[in-house]
Design a protein around this motif. Structure first.
Motif, PDB file in Angstrom:
ATOM      1  N   SER A  59     -42.688   4.842 -30.907  1.00  0.00           N
ATOM      2  CA  SER A  59     -43.210   3.628 -31.521  1.00  0.00           C
ATOM      3  C   SER A  59     -44.643   3.816 -31.986  1.00  0.00           C
ATOM      4  O   SER A  59     -45.319   4.794 -31.645  1.00  0.00           O
ATOM      5  CB  SER A  59     -43.143   2.476 -30.524  1.00  0.00           C
ATOM      6  OG  SER A  59     -43.966   2.775 -29.398  1.00  0.00           O
TER       7      SER A  59
ATOM      8  N   GLN B 131     -46.837   3.505 -37.411  1.00  0.00           N
ATOM      9  CA  GLN B 131     -45.889   4.214 -38.266  1.00  0.00           C
ATOM     10  C   GLN B 131     -45.011   5.068 -37.357  1.00  0.00           C
ATOM     11  O   GLN B 131     -45.396   6.173 -36.965  1.00  0.00           O
ATOM     12  CB  GLN B 131     -46.629   5.098 -39.281  1.00  0.00           C
ATOM     13  CG  GLN B 131     -47.453   4.335 -40.297  1.00  0.00           C
ATOM     14  CD  GLN B 131     -46.567   3.498 -41.212  1.00  0.00           C
ATOM     15  OE1 GLN B 131     -45.471   3.911 -41.589  1.00  0.00           O
ATOM     16  NE2 GLN B 131     -47.041   2.303 -41.559  1.00  0.00           N
TER      17      GLN B 131
ATOM     18  N   ALA C  65     -33.511   1.491 -40.663  1.00  0.00           N
ATOM     19  CA  ALA C  65     -34.655   0.638 -40.968  1.00  0.00           C
ATOM     20  C   ALA C  65     -34.874  -0.401 -39.875  1.00  0.00           C
ATOM     21  O   ALA C  65     -36.007  -0.718 -39.519  1.00  0.00           O
ATOM     22  CB  ALA C  65     -34.443  -0.050 -42.322  1.00  0.00           C
ATOM     23  N   ARG C  66     -33.787  -0.930 -39.325  1.00  0.00           N
ATOM     24  CA  ARG C  66     -33.910  -1.888 -38.219  1.00  0.00           C
ATOM     25  C   ARG C  66     -34.553  -1.224 -37.009  1.00  0.00           C
ATOM     26  O   ARG C  66     -35.423  -1.798 -36.348  1.00  0.00           O
ATOM     27  CB  ARG C  66     -32.555  -2.456 -37.842  1.00  0.00           C
ATOM     28  CG  ARG C  66     -32.649  -3.533 -36.753  1.00  0.00           C
ATOM     29  CD  ARG C  66     -31.350  -3.778 -36.026  1.00  0.00           C
ATOM     30  NE  ARG C  66     -30.237  -4.022 -36.929  1.00  0.00           N
ATOM     31  CZ  ARG C  66     -28.970  -4.095 -36.521  1.00  0.00           C
ATOM     32  NH1 ARG C  66     -28.672  -3.930 -35.247  1.00  0.00           N
ATOM     33  NH2 ARG C  66     -28.008  -4.320 -37.381  1.00  0.00           N
TER      34      ARG C  66
ATOM     35  N   THR D 277     -36.647   1.307 -36.899  1.00  0.00           N
ATOM     36  CA  THR D 277     -38.082   1.519 -37.069  1.00  0.00           C
ATOM     37  C   THR D 277     -38.861   0.207 -37.106  1.00  0.00           C
ATOM     38  O   THR D 277     -40.010   0.149 -36.653  1.00  0.00           O
ATOM     39  CB  THR D 277     -38.361   2.348 -38.334  1.00  0.00           C
ATOM     40  OG1 THR D 277     -37.723   1.742 -39.465  1.00  0.00           O
ATOM     41  CG2 THR D 277     -37.840   3.765 -38.166  1.00  0.00           C
ATOM     42  N   ARG D 278     -38.242  -0.859 -37.611  1.00  0.00           N
ATOM     43  CA  ARG D 278     -38.912  -2.163 -37.549  1.00  0.00           C
ATOM     44  C   ARG D 278     -39.144  -2.585 -36.108  1.00  0.00           C
ATOM     45  O   ARG D 278     -40.193  -3.114 -35.745  1.00  0.00           O
ATOM     46  CB  ARG D 278     -38.084  -3.229 -38.280  1.00  0.00           C
ATOM     47  CG  ARG D 278     -38.196  -3.185 -39.794  1.00  0.00           C
ATOM     48  CD  ARG D 278     -37.702  -4.488 -40.415  1.00  0.00           C
ATOM     49  NE  ARG D 278     -36.328  -4.813 -40.038  1.00  0.00           N
ATOM     50  CZ  ARG D 278     -35.253  -4.404 -40.703  1.00  0.00           C
ATOM     51  NH1 ARG D 278     -35.386  -3.633 -41.779  1.00  0.00           N
ATOM     52  NH2 ARG D 278     -34.046  -4.770 -40.315  1.00  0.00           N
TER      53      ARG D 278
ATOM     54  N   ARG E 240     -41.964  -0.513 -34.567  1.00  0.00           N
ATOM     55  CA  ARG E 240     -43.294  -0.641 -35.174  1.00  0.00           C
ATOM     56  C   ARG E 240     -44.129  -1.665 -34.406  1.00  0.00           C
ATOM     57  O   ARG E 240     -43.664  -2.741 -34.055  1.00  0.00           O
ATOM     58  CB  ARG E 240     -43.152  -1.053 -36.634  1.00  0.00           C
ATOM     59  CG  ARG E 240     -44.462  -1.008 -37.433  1.00  0.00           C
ATOM     60  CD  ARG E 240     -44.213  -1.279 -38.901  1.00  0.00           C
ATOM     61  NE  ARG E 240     -43.409  -0.213 -39.504  1.00  0.00           N
ATOM     62  CZ  ARG E 240     -42.233  -0.398 -40.088  1.00  0.00           C
ATOM     63  NH1 ARG E 240     -41.706  -1.618 -40.149  1.00  0.00           N
ATOM     64  NH2 ARG E 240     -41.576   0.622 -40.605  1.00  0.00           N
TER      65      ARG E 240
END
Length: 482
Positions: free
Chosen positions: A297, A300, A371-372, A374-375, A378
């Motif tokens: 985490s 970025q 993408a979920r 990494t969201r 983050r």
């Protein structure tokens, strides 16, 4: 190169950490119906009213090896791997020396209606191997490893992976198991057992041929395909702490292979692309190549990949080239090295130091929206999401052939933080993945019986009722609670 779980958050190669560090956990699930095909086992005592725990006979037998509050060594005697549980206060810790003493502990606990728990490596993620007010049976002295000429290995339930690997390597043999050197072989195996040789040789429990176990009636039993087959089925993936105290395990090992190890790290901001390529490449990867993808985490999120190939570096090179091509991003660092079995296990071993952590798990059954992922990672510093590949030999066994249900999954997922349980659970819930791995047991796991055991939960509950009808080995996520 050894890396602890904490190193998964900061160090190069952290993707290799945490392979089965919770493999010594205990746990079970809740749901469904069951049938008991034979009469329940009678426990050593079935009192109708609670009695004050009488440890006098056990104390006389064990002497100073029955460590009770007030003893100089009590504080260290009940410690688990995770310092979060140092405040636990067991009634006593029995540092047993043989199987007969285990049986005496079980009979004592049954007669006094005293909670009892076994401790092998002490890595239970929920601290279930050191309950308040319980008799803890410390198996550390049952640590022998004997390797027979036919490759069969007989291992004491208190043996730690570091010593197991050392003895096997000396004999030219190997066993698929976890990475952390202080994890106990017993807890790891009872929950399934995933590690760097899993895809080639199966789960640790798949190599199991028999166990010796003291059940709730104080009887020492041998469980195998031919003796107590229902019990043997449940002990391969049903989790530790439920059906008795295992004292010895017999495995079919394999000739120690030559191995090639891999670590790769990628720049911050590349996690989504790296993970997505990895998960879509994984189903077609050969069984000889186990691999792990770790997303760390941060502002970025970054990604790391680790791997272990059963074969030499020359044979591995085309596979690595294919994976790198799929990812399409130049790694910051790449390290490959050919090693013998013993050296490879040390490479993945990590630190033996005690470590404070919070963790939970999930099971990846189909490609995930990268993408979920990494969201979710983050802006939550200090969290690692580690995907350990399954497939290969694991999927060659049916989901109901052993108690371990996740046979067709792509990977187990461990979500880990050194500081924050809410964060790891939030990421787990946000991923929305079905299933969970019992060796990474979490008291906050929703619908835990179904998550850990799937369709095997009902049969596990029935077997628990047969062998422990009075719930001597009960705990918050035990089979008796299904």
């Amino acid at each position: 190169m050894g890396i602890s779980r904490r190193g998964a958050l900061t160090a190069f190669g952290a993707g290799i950490a945490g392979v089965t560090v919770g493999g010594c956990a205990s746990a079970q699930g809740r749901a469904v119906t069951q049938q008991t095909t034979s009469a329940p086992v009678r426990t050593a005592a079935t009192p109708t009213a609670a009695a004050a725990p009488d440890l006098g006979t056990l104390a006389r037998s064990l002497g100073t090896r029955l460590v009770q509050p007030g003893a100089r060594t009590y504080g260290s005697a009940h410690q688990l791997f995770n310092p979060l549980f140092d405040n636990r206060k067991p009634r006593a810790v029995a540092q047993i020396a043989n199987e007969s003493e285990v049986a005496a502990c079980v009979r004592t606990a049954a007669a006094a209606r005293l909670p009892i728990a076994a401790r092998s490596g002490g890595h239970s993620y929920a601290g279930y191997s050191a309950p308040n007010g319980a008799l803890v049976v410390d198996l550390a002295r049952l640590a022998g490893v004997r390797v027979h000429p036919d490759g069969t290995a007989v291992i004491g339930a208190g043996a730690r992976l570091g010593s197991v690997y050392s003895a096997l390597a000396k004999a030219g043999r190997a066993l698929p198991a976890g990475s952390c050197p202080t994890v106990g072989i017993s807890g790891l195996t009872l929950g399934g057992g995933v590690g760097v040789l899993t895809r080639k040789y199966g789960l640790t429990c798949d190599r199991l041929r028999s166990l010796r176990i003291v059940t709730a009636d104080g009887t020492v039993r041998t469980a195998s395909a031919d003796q107590e087959p229902d019990l043997f089925w449940a002990l391969r993936g049903g989790g530790g702490g439920n059906l008795g105290i295992v004292t010895e395990l017999t495995f079919a090992t394999v000739p120690a292979p030559r191995l090639t190890v891999l670590t790769m790290s990628f720049p911050p901001g590349s996690a989504a692309k790296v993970f997505d390529a990895w998960q879509r490449w994984l189903p077609g990867a050969p069984a000889e190549f186990w691999t792990k993808c770790t997303v760390t985490s941060g502002a970025q999120p970054a990604a790391r990949i680790a791997g272990c190939f059963t074969g030499n570096a020359k044979a591995f090179a085309p596979l690595l080239a294919e994976l790198r091509k799929r990812i399409g991003i130049a790694p910051k660092t790449v390290h490959t090295e050919e090693k013998d079995y013993g050296a490879a296990m040390r490479f993945f071993a990590g630190s033996s130091a005690r470590e404070t952590f919070h963790a939970t798990s999930a099971v990846l059954t189909a490609p995930l929206d990268a993408a979920r992922l990494t969201r979710l990672a983050r802006g939550k510093p200090g969290v690692a999401v580690m995907f350990d590949a399954l497939g290969g030999a694991v999927s060659a066994v049916g989901a109901t052939e052993t108690a371990f249900p996740h046979r067709t999954a792509l990977a187990t997922v461990q979500i880990y933080s050194g500081t924050d349980q809410a964060r790891v659970r939030g990421i787990r819930d946000g991923l929305g993945l079905p299933g969970s791995y019992v060796n990474y047991i979490d008291p906050g796991q929703p619908n835990w019986a179904q998550a850990y055991y799937g369709g095997n939960a009902g049969r596990l509950r029935a077997i628990a009722e047969k062998y422990d009808p009075h719930r001597l080995f009960d705990f918050a996520q035990g089979l008796s609670r299904i």
